[in-house]
Design an enzyme around this catalytic site. Structure first.
Site, mmCIF file in Angstrom:
data_model
loop_
_atom_site.group_PDB
_atom_site.id
_atom_site.type_symbol
_atom_site.label_atom_id
_atom_site.label_comp_id
_atom_site.label_asym_id
_atom_site.label_seq_id
_atom_site.Cartn_x
_atom_site.Cartn_y
_atom_site.Cartn_z
ATOM 1 N N ARG A 23 0.794 -1.398 0.076
ATOM 2 C CA ARG A 23 0.071 0.139 -0.212
ATOM 3 C C ARG A 23 0.406 1.093 -0.082
ATOM 4 O O ARG A 23 0.154 2.469 0.213
ATOM 5 C CB ARG A 23 -0.788 0.110 1.076
ATOM 6 C CG ARG A 23 -1.883 -1.117 0.747
ATOM 7 C CD ARG A 23 -2.763 -1.385 0.032
ATOM 8 N NE ARG A 23 -4.000 -1.893 0.380
ATOM 9 C CZ ARG A 23 -5.182 -1.588 0.915
ATOM 10 N NH1 ARG A 23 -6.363 -0.364 0.927
ATOM 11 N NH2 ARG A 23 -6.396 -2.826 0.758
ATOM 12 N N ARG A 27 -3.135 6.618 0.964
ATOM 13 C CA ARG A 27 -4.007 7.913 1.669
ATOM 14 C C ARG A 27 -2.557 8.221 3.128
ATOM 15 O O ARG A 27 -2.856 9.360 3.591
ATOM 16 C CB ARG A 27 -4.746 7.212 2.563
ATOM 17 C CG ARG A 27 -6.211 6.897 1.293
ATOM 18 C CD ARG A 27 -7.504 6.077 2.566
ATOM 19 N NE ARG A 27 -7.104 5.121 2.346
ATOM 20 C CZ ARG A 27 -7.821 4.516 3.301
ATOM 21 N NH1 ARG A 27 -8.810 4.390 3.485
ATOM 22 N NH2 ARG A 27 -7.356 3.207 3.316
ATOM 23 N N ARG A 36 -6.400 12.450 -5.316
ATOM 24 C CA ARG A 36 -7.558 11.462 -5.824
ATOM 25 C C ARG A 36 -8.164 12.906 -5.403
ATOM 26 O O ARG A 36 -9.742 12.338 -6.201
ATOM 27 C CB ARG A 36 -7.873 10.807 -4.374
ATOM 28 C CG ARG A 36 -8.815 10.233 -3.863
ATOM 29 C CD ARG A 36 -8.850 8.962 -3.920
ATOM 30 N NE ARG A 36 -9.958 8.340 -2.654
ATOM 31 C CZ ARG A 36 -10.936 8.432 -3.255
ATOM 32 N NH1 ARG A 36 -11.043 8.837 -3.746
ATOM 33 N NH2 ARG A 36 -11.735 7.679 -2.366
ATOM 34 N N ASP A 74 -6.708 -2.317 -7.784
ATOM 35 C CA ASP A 74 -7.148 -2.953 -6.594
ATOM 36 C C ASP A 74 -7.913 -4.463 -6.788
ATOM 37 O O ASP A 74 -7.657 -4.164 -8.039
ATOM 38 C CB ASP A 74 -8.588 -2.302 -5.785
ATOM 39 C CG ASP A 74 -8.967 -2.727 -4.291
ATOM 40 O OD1 ASP A 74 -8.115 -1.914 -3.735
ATOM 41 O OD2 ASP A 74 -9.726 -3.360 -4.343
ATOM 42 N N TYR A 149 -14.581 -12.132 0.140
ATOM 43 C CA TYR A 149 -15.576 -10.588 -0.572
ATOM 44 C C TYR A 149 -17.121 -10.393 -1.079
ATOM 45 O O TYR A 149 -18.255 -10.034 -1.365
ATOM 46 C CB TYR A 149 -14.933 -9.239 -0.871
ATOM 47 C CG TYR A 149 -13.964 -8.593 -0.764
ATOM 48 C CD1 TYR A 149 -14.000 -7.761 0.048
ATOM 49 C CD2 TYR A 149 -12.529 -9.337 -0.795
ATOM 50 C CE1 TYR A 149 -12.906 -6.997 0.946
ATOM 51 C CE2 TYR A 149 -11.726 -8.801 0.183
ATOM 52 C CZ TYR A 149 -11.713 -7.363 0.378
ATOM 53 O OH TYR A 149 -11.176 -6.948 1.845
HETATM 54 O O1 1CP Z 1 0.471 0.896 -3.562
HETATM 55 C C1 1CP Z 1 -0.245 0.011 -3.451
HETATM 56 O O2 1CP Z 1 -0.111 -0.611 -3.203
HETATM 57 C C2 1CP Z 1 -1.640 0.368 -3.884
HETATM 58 C C3 1CP Z 1 -2.574 0.457 -5.057
HETATM 59 C C4 1CP Z 1 -3.540 -1.496 -4.013
HETATM 60 C C5 1CP Z 1 -3.096 -2.324 -3.501
HETATM 61 C C6 1CP Z 1 -2.125 -4.104 -4.255
HETATM 62 C C7 1CP Z 1 -4.651 -1.187 -3.359
HETATM 63 C C8 1CP Z 1 -5.487 0.027 -3.312
HETATM 64 N N1 1CP Z 1 -5.383 -2.030 -3.411
HETATM 65 C C9 1CP Z 1 -4.889 -3.280 -2.960
HETATM 66 C C10 1CP Z 1 -4.898 -4.793 -2.590
HETATM 67 C C11 1CP Z 1 -6.040 -4.831 -1.880
HETATM 68 N N2 1CP Z 1 -7.550 -4.345 -2.043
HETATM 69 C C12 1CP Z 1 -5.768 -5.819 -0.347
HETATM 70 C C13 1CP Z 1 -5.069 -7.095 -0.544
HETATM 71 C C14 1CP Z 1 -3.611 -5.987 0.111
HETATM 72 C C15 1CP Z 1 -3.434 -6.083 1.872
HETATM 73 O O3 1CP Z 1 -4.627 -6.854 2.242
HETATM 74 O O4 1CP Z 1 -4.455 -4.693 2.068
HETATM 75 C C16 1CP Z 1 -7.289 -5.278 -0.563
HETATM 76 C C17 1CP Z 1 -7.615 -6.803 0.585
HETATM 77 C C18 1CP Z 1 -8.119 -4.690 -0.214
HETATM 78 C C19 1CP Z 1 -9.367 -4.013 -0.664
HETATM 79 C C20 1CP Z 1 -9.601 -3.493 -0.340
HETATM 80 N N3 1CP Z 1 -9.765 -1.976 -1.165
HETATM 81 C C21 1CP Z 1 -9.795 -2.653 0.342
HETATM 82 C C22 1CP Z 1 -10.135 -3.229 1.861
HETATM 83 C C23 1CP Z 1 -11.261 -3.418 2.893
HETATM 84 C C24 1CP Z 1 -11.126 -5.113 4.272
HETATM 85 O O5 1CP Z 1 -11.696 -5.667 4.121
HETATM 86 O O6 1CP Z 1 -10.859 -4.387 4.886
HETATM 87 C C25 1CP Z 1 -9.519 -1.034 0.291
HETATM 88 C C26 1CP Z 1 -10.373 -0.106 1.915
HETATM 89 C C27 1CP Z 1 -10.362 -0.336 -0.868
HETATM 90 C C28 1CP Z 1 -9.667 0.414 -0.973
HETATM 91 C C29 1CP Z 1 -8.361 1.501 -1.413
HETATM 92 N N4 1CP Z 1 -7.473 0.493 -2.346
HETATM 93 C C30 1CP Z 1 -6.421 0.972 -2.605
HETATM 94 C C31 1CP Z 1 -6.392 2.258 -1.834
HETATM 95 C C32 1CP Z 1 -5.195 3.386 -1.928
HETATM 96 C C33 1CP Z 1 -7.717 2.139 -0.943
HETATM 97 C C34 1CP Z 1 -8.437 2.855 -0.645
HETATM 98 C C35 1CP Z 1 -9.748 3.734 -1.046
HETATM 99 C C36 1CP Z 1 -9.006 5.349 -1.026
HETATM 100 O O7 1CP Z 1 -8.016 6.263 -1.824
HETATM 101 O O8 1CP Z 1 -10.028 5.854 -0.454
#
Ligand code: 1CP
Length: 342
Positions: A23, A27, A36, A74, A149
């Site tokens: 990540r 954020r 964003r 994502d 999911y």
């Molecule tokens: O640099 C990076 O890694 C950003 C790219 C990235 C990646 C690799 C994002 C952006 N998401 C992911 C993978 C991801 N998405 C995972 C696997 C990694 C992990 O376990 O953390 C998972 C479970 C998700 C699903 C997801 N997307 C969640 C988690 C929800 C939960 O069940 O806990 C969330 C909150 C998101 C949104 C998201 N994805 C990425 C960002 C930056 C965000 C936040 C959105 C925003 O900017 O408001």
């Protein structure tokens, strides 16, 4: 190109230990929040905008000197391409308003052609490869994690619906997992073909399974994706089973080059159990809140503990949290580079 990260993945000698963090574009970075906000629209709109995805992918590499970039996207993007409605609600995370409940729902899922349905991802990879001086990591979710999911309709705490489907309707569960796996396999192949130089499979929820259920309901699908990939590419494959220290005897059979480790296991102990694999990890993301001196000592100790590994890629044990001060990330990256010089 700085290929230190790729060498470490392959278990070759490196001049220092490479680092990237899960990540890393996100954020906690004011520069990310600025991009964003700039384009308006939702998080999904950002994921479908190759110019802005390229920009935020580059940010942590340019700002901190990370040794690898990870494609900004994502794990749920290909699930939308399978025909499901996906929403990201502020403060609630991902939501599938029509979760998978029946054979009819599974039948309705399509196996998308990545080029036709996710051209924005492949376009982003091309743009990034033209810019980057470090390797680009592509990624997907692991089928089990993606399925949670789809079945729960979003995030979950106890995964009741998912486990109920496994235990009460195993045929339905396996049919769903087969379709998700075929989609994921094609999606990762397309990323590698387009220019991703390594692939990480995120199994964020693997650790909620008993080892016997993991072996039956999750692992075989990761194995089948990796064996498909091996037939068409030799890019290194990283498999990250979060909270997976109880599953190592199984995860070593997934077929990956590198095993991602969360922070709940001592890395030295893990290395003794992973056999012929490189490892990636495993600083507690919240350790980034330690005072500078303690953070540096912690990093030094981790690097020492990982010395016996076939290869070590420094990373956090899971994603960096949004509250993390970017200055602390800088301290960590510099410390890894400084302390690991050979
Ligand atoms: O640099 C990076 O890694 C950003 C790219 C990235 C990646 C690799 C994002 C952006 N998401 C992911 C993978 C991801 N998405 C995972 C696997 C990694 C992990 O376990 O953390 C998972 C479970 C998700 C699903 C997801 N997307 C969640 C988690 C929800 C939960 O069940 O806990 C969330 C909150 C998101 C949104 C998201 N994805 C990425 C960002 C930056 C965000 C936040 C959105 C925003 O900017 O408001």
């Amino acid at each position: 190109m700085n290929d230190t990260f790729l060498k470490a993945c392959r278990g070759e000698k490196t001049d220092y230990t490479p680092i990237w963090i899960m990540r890393q574009a996100g954020r906690y970075l004011p520069q990310y929040l600025e991009v964003r906000a700039r384009g308006k629209g939702t998080f999904l709109d950002l994921c479908k905008d190759p110019a802005r995805c390229t920009e935020v992918t580059l940010q942590p590499v340019d700002i901190f000197g990370m040794d690898a970039a990870i494609l900004f996207s994502d794990i749920l993007i290909p699930m939308e391409a399978m025909g499901l409605t996906l929403e990201f609600q502020e403060g609630r995370g991902p939501v599938f308003p029509n979760p998978i409940q029946s054979e009819k729902d599974v039948e309705a899922l399509i196996i998308p052609d990545p080029t036709a349905t996710m051209p924005f991802v492949l376009k982003t990879i091309k743009l990034l490869r033209a810019e980057l001086k470090v390797p680009l990591i592509g990624f997907s979710g692991a089928p089990f994690t993606l399925a949670t999911y789809l079945i729960e309709g979003g995030s979950s705490k106890v995964f009741l619906q998912t486990k109920k489907m496994m235990f009460q309707a195993p045929e339905l569960y396996h049919h769903l997992l087969e379709k998700i796996s075929r989609c994921t396999s094609l999606y990762l192949q397309a990323q590698a073909k387009t220019g991703a130089q390594a692939l990480q499979i995120f199994d964020s929820w693997a650790g909620i399974l008993a080892p016997c259920d993991y072996a039956r309901f999750a692992l075989p699908y990761v194995q089948s994706i990796i064996s498909d990939l091996r037939r068409m590419t030799d890019v290194p494959i990283i498999y990250f089973a979060n909270n997976g220290s109880t599953l190592i005897e199984h995860t070593v059979t997934a077929g990956a080059d590198v095993l991602g480790l969360d922070w709940r296991i001592n890395i030295k102990n893990a290395i003794m159990r992973v056999g012929n694999h490189a490892v990636q990890g495993n600083l507690d993301p919240i350790a980034l809140f330690l005072p500078e001196k303690d953070l540096k000592n912690r990093i030094k100790k981790l690097l020492e503990d990982a010395r016996g590994a076939k290869g070590h890629i420094f990373n956090l044990g899971h994603g960096v949290v949004p509250q993390t001060p970017p200055e602390q990330v800088r301290i960590a990256v510099d410390a890894v580079h400084e302390f690991s010089v050979r």
